[in-house]
Design a protein around this motif. Structure first.
Motif, short mmCIF file in Angstrom:
data_model
loop_
_atom_site.label_atom_id
_atom_site.label_comp_id
_atom_site.label_asym_id
_atom_site.label_seq_id
_atom_site.Cartn_x
_atom_site.Cartn_y
_atom_site.Cartn_z
N GLY A 66 -8.17 5.70 -1.34
CA GLY A 66 -7.49 6.15 -0.27
C GLY A 66 -6.72 5.12 0.55
O GLY A 66 -7.12 3.90 0.27
N PHE A 67 -6.07 5.43 1.51
CA PHE A 67 -5.70 4.33 2.56
C PHE A 67 -6.52 3.80 3.44
O PHE A 67 -7.57 4.25 3.74
CB PHE A 67 -4.49 5.05 3.51
N PHE A 68 -6.28 2.31 3.58
CA PHE A 68 -7.26 1.56 4.40
C PHE A 68 -7.50 2.32 5.41
O PHE A 68 -8.73 2.16 5.99
CB PHE A 68 -6.89 0.13 4.51
N SER A 69 -6.46 2.70 6.17
CA SER A 69 -6.62 3.38 7.58
C SER A 69 -7.60 4.59 7.66
O SER A 69 -8.14 4.73 8.67
CB SER A 69 -5.27 3.54 8.12
N GLU A 70 -7.67 5.03 6.44
CA GLU A 70 -8.50 6.34 6.42
C GLU A 70 -10.16 6.08 5.86
O GLU A 70 -10.83 6.77 6.21
CB GLU A 70 -7.85 7.47 5.44
N THR A 71 -10.06 5.05 4.98
CA THR A 71 -11.52 4.75 4.16
C THR A 71 -12.03 3.80 5.21
O THR A 71 -13.34 3.87 5.27
CB THR A 71 -11.12 4.55 3.00
N LEU A 72 -11.77 2.83 5.52
CA LEU A 72 -12.39 1.70 6.24
C LEU A 72 -13.10 1.96 7.43
O LEU A 72 -14.29 1.45 7.62
CB LEU A 72 -11.48 0.53 6.42
N PRO A 73 -12.61 2.72 8.43
CA PRO A 73 -13.32 2.98 9.71
C PRO A 73 -14.62 3.81 9.42
O PRO A 73 -15.69 3.41 10.39
CB PRO A 73 -12.13 4.00 10.34
N THR A 74 -14.85 4.30 8.47
CA THR A 74 -16.25 5.03 8.21
C THR A 74 -16.77 4.74 7.21
O THR A 74 -17.89 5.27 6.30
CB THR A 74 -15.85 6.62 8.22
N ALA A 75 -16.35 3.53 6.45
CA ALA A 75 -17.08 2.84 5.30
C ALA A 75 -18.43 2.70 5.36
O ALA A 75 -18.90 2.08 6.51
CB ALA A 75 -16.50 1.58 4.90
N PRO A 76 -19.40 2.98 4.42
CA PRO A 76 -20.73 3.07 4.58
C PRO A 76 -21.29 1.43 4.36
O PRO A 76 -22.13 1.39 3.37
CB PRO A 76 -21.18 4.08 3.67
N PHE A 77 -21.04 0.44 4.98
CA PHE A 77 -21.40 -0.69 5.03
C PHE A 77 -21.48 -1.28 6.42
O PHE A 77 -20.57 -1.10 7.46
CB PHE A 77 -20.75 -1.40 3.91
N ALA A 78 -22.50 -2.24 6.73
CA ALA A 78 -22.60 -2.84 7.89
C ALA A 78 -22.33 -4.19 7.84
O ALA A 78 -21.61 -4.86 8.66
CB ALA A 78 -24.11 -2.68 8.41
#
Length: 152
Positions: A66-78
């Motif tokens: 997906g687009f970075f703007s859609e996938t990165l904000p909620t990506a499951p890593f800390a």
């Protein structure tokens, strides 16, 4: 046991295994302005097959298309130890930096593909670094790419 290398066999994985997240934009080449070349990779199955061919595809690799703007904000890593960016254009490079760089550990590395290939990419990196007071030395690693180690 302590994880010392990228697991090529999930049998060697432990609780401290580093997971690899791949954020992949399917058919991203359609978003590029004409004349900027083609996006390597093609489809997600093609990318997965390349990982498998290199012995890198296992349960530790997570693809989030997906687009970075859609996938990165909620990506499951800390926390990230290595951030490798290949966004090419200003918005995608900026989105990746905005959502991932704050999660890059001190001592971790940020690698930017195409810093010297695309003015938009270089401008996004330079703007982000300037706005956030990042003065860590940029090191040219090949004809197109740079890296820096996060010191603070």
């Amino acid at each position: 046991p302590h994880q010392t290398a990228f697991p090529s066999n999930v049998g060697h994985a432990s609780d401290d295994t580093v997971r690899s997240f791949m954020f992949y934009l399917t058919h991203g080449h359609h978003l590029r302005p004409p004349g900027l070349g083609a996006c390597a990779g093609g489809t997600l199955p093609h990318v997965r097959s390349n990982f498998a061919r290199l012995g890198l595809l296992d349960e530790q690799v997570v693809f989030l298309p997906g687009f970075f703007s859609e996938t990165l904000p909620t990506a499951p890593f800390a926390t990230l130890a290595l951030l490798r960016l290949d966004g090419d254009l200003y918005p995608s490079t900026r989105d990746a930096l905005t959502h991932c760089y704050p999660r890059l550990a001190v001592g971790g590395f940020c690698i930017v593909d195409d810093y010297y290939a695309f003015d938009e990419c270089r401008r996004a990196v330079d703007d982000y670094r300037s706005e956030h007071g990042i003065t860590d030395e940029l090191v040219r690693i090949d004809r197109l790419s740079v890296l820096w180690r996060r010191c603070q």
